[in-house]
Design a protein around this motif. Structure first.
Motif, PDB file in Angstrom:
ATOM      1  N   VAL B  13       0.864  -1.183   0.000  1.00 45.31           N
ATOM      2  CA  VAL B  13       0.000   0.000   0.000  1.00 45.31           C
ATOM      3  C   VAL B  13       0.893   1.223   0.000  1.00 45.31           C
ATOM      4  O   VAL B  13       2.057   1.172   0.404  1.00 45.31           O
ATOM      5  CB  VAL B  13      -0.935   0.030   1.229  1.00 45.31           C
ATOM      6  CG1 VAL B  13      -1.833  -1.214   1.256  1.00 45.31           C
ATOM      7  CG2 VAL B  13      -0.153   0.154   2.523  1.00 45.31           C
ATOM      8  N   SER B  14       0.328   2.325  -0.417  1.00 41.62           N
ATOM      9  CA  SER B  14       1.044   3.590  -0.338  1.00 41.62           C
ATOM     10  C   SER B  14       0.806   4.218   1.029  1.00 41.62           C
ATOM     11  O   SER B  14      -0.255   4.038   1.643  1.00 41.62           O
ATOM     12  CB  SER B  14       0.584   4.548  -1.435  1.00 41.62           C
ATOM     13  OG  SER B  14       0.873   4.014  -2.711  1.00 41.62           O
ATOM     14  N   VAL B  19      -5.297   0.140   4.870  1.00 39.91           N
ATOM     15  CA  VAL B  19      -4.718  -1.194   4.910  1.00 39.91           C
ATOM     16  C   VAL B  19      -5.829  -2.208   5.161  1.00 39.91           C
ATOM     17  O   VAL B  19      -6.699  -1.994   6.015  1.00 39.91           O
ATOM     18  CB  VAL B  19      -3.677  -1.302   6.044  1.00 39.91           C
ATOM     19  CG1 VAL B  19      -3.143  -2.735   6.152  1.00 39.91           C
ATOM     20  CG2 VAL B  19      -2.526  -0.322   5.820  1.00 39.91           C
ATOM     21  N   LEU B  20      -5.803  -3.311   4.408  1.00 39.53           N
ATOM     22  CA  LEU B  20      -6.715  -4.429   4.639  1.00 39.53           C
ATOM     23  C   LEU B  20      -5.915  -5.717   4.569  1.00 39.53           C
ATOM     24  O   LEU B  20      -5.355  -6.053   3.523  1.00 39.53           O
ATOM     25  CB  LEU B  20      -7.835  -4.466   3.603  1.00 39.53           C
ATOM     26  CG  LEU B  20      -8.716  -5.731   3.607  1.00 39.53           C
ATOM     27  CD1 LEU B  20      -9.474  -5.862   4.925  1.00 39.53           C
ATOM     28  CD2 LEU B  20      -9.685  -5.738   2.421  1.00 39.53           C
ATOM     29  N   HIS B  82       1.137   3.903   7.735  1.00 38.23           N
ATOM     30  CA  HIS B  82       2.350   4.665   8.041  1.00 38.23           C
ATOM     31  C   HIS B  82       3.542   3.795   7.697  1.00 38.23           C
ATOM     32  O   HIS B  82       3.466   2.560   7.731  1.00 38.23           O
ATOM     33  CB  HIS B  82       2.347   5.009   9.542  1.00 38.23           C
ATOM     34  CG  HIS B  82       3.388   5.993   9.936  1.00 38.23           C
ATOM     35  ND1 HIS B  82       4.663   5.616  10.295  1.00 38.23           N
ATOM     36  CD2 HIS B  82       3.361   7.340  10.022  1.00 38.23           C
ATOM     37  CE1 HIS B  82       5.382   6.684  10.579  1.00 38.23           C
ATOM     38  NE2 HIS B  82       4.615   7.746  10.426  1.00 38.23           N
ATOM     39  N   MET B  83       4.654   4.421   7.392  1.00 33.46           N
ATOM     40  CA  MET B  83       5.860   3.664   7.020  1.00 33.46           C
ATOM     41  C   MET B  83       6.233   2.652   8.099  1.00 33.46           C
ATOM     42  O   MET B  83       6.689   1.545   7.795  1.00 33.46           O
ATOM     43  CB  MET B  83       7.031   4.603   6.776  1.00 33.46           C
ATOM     44  CG  MET B  83       6.838   5.543   5.589  1.00 33.46           C
ATOM     45  SD  MET B  83       6.663   4.646   4.028  1.00 33.46           S
ATOM     46  CE  MET B  83       8.338   4.070   3.806  1.00 33.46           C
ATOM     47  N   SER B  84       6.000   2.998   9.345  1.00 32.28           N
ATOM     48  CA  SER B  84       6.365   2.105  10.448  1.00 32.28           C
ATOM     49  C   SER B  84       5.475   0.863  10.538  1.00 32.28           C
ATOM     50  O   SER B  84       5.752  -0.047  11.327  1.00 32.28           O
ATOM     51  CB  SER B  84       6.309   2.857  11.775  1.00 32.28           C
ATOM     52  OG  SER B  84       5.004   3.344  12.002  1.00 32.28           O
ATOM     53  N   GLY B 109       0.975 -15.818   7.710  1.00 29.52           N
ATOM     54  CA  GLY B 109       1.528 -14.474   7.747  1.00 29.52           C
ATOM     55  C   GLY B 109       1.268 -13.683   6.474  1.00 29.52           C
ATOM     56  O   GLY B 109       1.160 -14.244   5.373  1.00 29.52           O
ATOM     57  N   THR B 110       1.140 -12.375   6.631  1.00 24.77           N
ATOM     58  CA  THR B 110       1.043 -11.438   5.511  1.00 24.77           C
ATOM     59  C   THR B 110       2.102 -10.371   5.697  1.00 24.77           C
ATOM     60  O   THR B 110       2.143  -9.710   6.734  1.00 24.77           O
ATOM     61  CB  THR B 110      -0.344 -10.771   5.451  1.00 24.77           C
ATOM     62  OG1 THR B 110      -1.351 -11.757   5.248  1.00 24.77           O
ATOM     63  CG2 THR B 110      -0.387  -9.747   4.318  1.00 24.77           C
ATOM     64  N   ARG B 111       2.940 -10.252   4.691  1.00 30.26           N
ATOM     65  CA  ARG B 111       3.980  -9.229   4.752  1.00 30.26           C
ATOM     66  C   ARG B 111       3.438  -7.943   4.153  1.00 30.26           C
ATOM     67  O   ARG B 111       3.050  -7.921   2.976  1.00 30.26           O
ATOM     68  CB  ARG B 111       5.227  -9.680   4.018  1.00 30.26           C
ATOM     69  CG  ARG B 111       6.405  -8.732   4.211  1.00 30.26           C
ATOM     70  CD  ARG B 111       7.705  -9.338   3.733  1.00 30.26           C
ATOM     71  NE  ARG B 111       8.067 -10.530   4.489  1.00 30.26           N
ATOM     72  CZ  ARG B 111       8.679 -10.518   5.677  1.00 30.26           C
ATOM     73  NH1 ARG B 111       8.992  -9.378   6.247  1.00 30.26           N
ATOM     74  NH2 ARG B 111       8.981 -11.655   6.286  1.00 30.26           N
ATOM     75  N   LEU B 112       3.396  -6.902   4.956  1.00 30.90           N
ATOM     76  CA  LEU B 112       2.889  -5.598   4.518  1.00 30.90           C
ATOM     77  C   LEU B 112       4.046  -4.692   4.139  1.00 30.90           C
ATOM     78  O   LEU B 112       4.972  -4.474   4.937  1.00 30.90           O
ATOM     79  CB  LEU B 112       2.061  -4.943   5.638  1.00 30.90           C
ATOM     80  CG  LEU B 112       1.560  -3.524   5.343  1.00 30.90           C
ATOM     81  CD1 LEU B 112       0.564  -3.539   4.184  1.00 30.90           C
ATOM     82  CD2 LEU B 112       0.929  -2.912   6.583  1.00 30.90           C
ATOM     83  N   LYS B 113       3.963  -4.175   2.936  1.00 34.84           N
ATOM     84  CA  LYS B 113       4.949  -3.217   2.448  1.00 34.84           C
ATOM     85  C   LYS B 113       4.261  -1.869   2.292  1.00 34.84           C
ATOM     86  O   LYS B 113       3.163  -1.802   1.730  1.00 34.84           O
ATOM     87  CB  LYS B 113       5.506  -3.684   1.110  1.00 34.84           C
ATOM     88  CG  LYS B 113       6.652  -2.855   0.571  1.00 34.84           C
ATOM     89  CD  LYS B 113       7.221  -3.484  -0.696  1.00 34.84           C
ATOM     90  CE  LYS B 113       8.388  -2.691  -1.244  1.00 34.84           C
ATOM     91  NZ  LYS B 113       8.956  -3.316  -2.466  1.00 34.84           N
ATOM     92  N   VAL B 114       4.879  -0.817   2.789  1.00 40.81           N
ATOM     93  CA  VAL B 114       4.321   0.519   2.695  1.00 40.81           C
ATOM     94  C   VAL B 114       5.233   1.360   1.821  1.00 40.81           C
ATOM     95  O   VAL B 114       6.416   1.535   2.131  1.00 40.81           O
ATOM     96  CB  VAL B 114       4.156   1.159   4.083  1.00 40.81           C
ATOM     97  CG1 VAL B 114       3.531   2.546   3.950  1.00 40.81           C
ATOM     98  CG2 VAL B 114       3.304   0.271   4.988  1.00 40.81           C
TER      99      VAL B 114
END
Lengths: 111, 116
Positions: B13-14, B19-20, B82-84, B109-114
């Motif tokens: 996500v940007s 986020v979902l 947020h980036m964090s 697990g789901t890896r979230l990238k921002v």
């Protein structure tokens, strides 16, 4: 609230060497304690749990063992490490209800 | 038998967008459900938990999740990333074991990238 300590933070061991990972808990008494392993790219696997001193239940037959010599101390051991024992080991303490709180983990690399 | 399925292994996500993270569970009775977050080489931090009280659960860092029994889902959301927030997220179902123990069943697990 409880605090979970794990020692060491990282460990590199040769195949066939022994292992001892320690988990200690502060801020609670007579907790249920758990050991998990997280292998690279995989989820978490429950290894052992303990409901009290000297009481250990094993979830998966393997090269590891666990002991609980004191109320707030949980130890994970092996007599001879295998390459497949590499991973990230997490200790967890059960909270007042059914949530679990995790320690910072130990990264074990077996060469 | 109980199980949990995280439908996405990676989500991007940007920053500033919603986020979902999706989680479906299987349980023969009313489960306890949790979301945890793990930053690289760190332990797991509890974000929130559902234990048969309110179906909309609010957690830390602006996250919330809604328990939907009819859909057997417990999706994690946040209005603005947020980036964090970049980390791996685990959905967990917890059956009651013996002696009051709770043997967690973890999703993969789901890896979230921002993205900035």
């Amino acid at each position: 609230s409880q605090t979970i300590h794990q020692w060491p933070a990282t460990l590199v061991q040769p195949v066939g060497s022994p292992l001892s990972l320690e988990c200690t808990v502060e801020g609670t008494s007579n907790p249920n304690l758990y050991w998990y392993r997280q292998a690279a790219g995989r989820g978490l696997q429950l290894l052992f749990y303990s409901v009290g001193i000297g009481q250990i239940s094993s979830e998966v037959p393997q090269n590891l063992s666990a002991s609980r010599p004191q109320d707030r101390q949980f130890i994970l051991s092996s007599k001879k490490l295998l390459l497949s024992d590499s991973g990230f080991y997490l200790c967890a303490c059960q909270g007042a209800y059914n949530e679990q709180f995790f320690g910072p983990g130990t990264r074990l690399t077996v060469l | 038998a109980q199980s949990v399925t995280q439908l996405d292994s990676h989500v991007s996500v940007s920053e500033g967008t919603p986020v979902l993270l999706r989680c479906n569970y299987s349980s023969s009775y009313s489960p306890s459900l949790f979301w945890y977050v793990q930053h690289p080489n760190k332990g797991l931090q509890l974000l929130l938990k559902y234990t048969s009280a309110a179906t909309l659960v609010k957690g830390i860092n602006g996250f919330e999740a809604e328990f939907k029994k009819s859909e057997t889902s417990f999706h994690l959301t946040k209005p603005s990333a947020h980036m964090s927030d970049a980390a791996e997220y685990f959905c967990v179902v917890s059956p009651l074991g013996t002696s009051g123990t709770y043997k967690y069943i973890f999703g993969t697990g789901t890896r979230l990238k921002v993205l900035a």
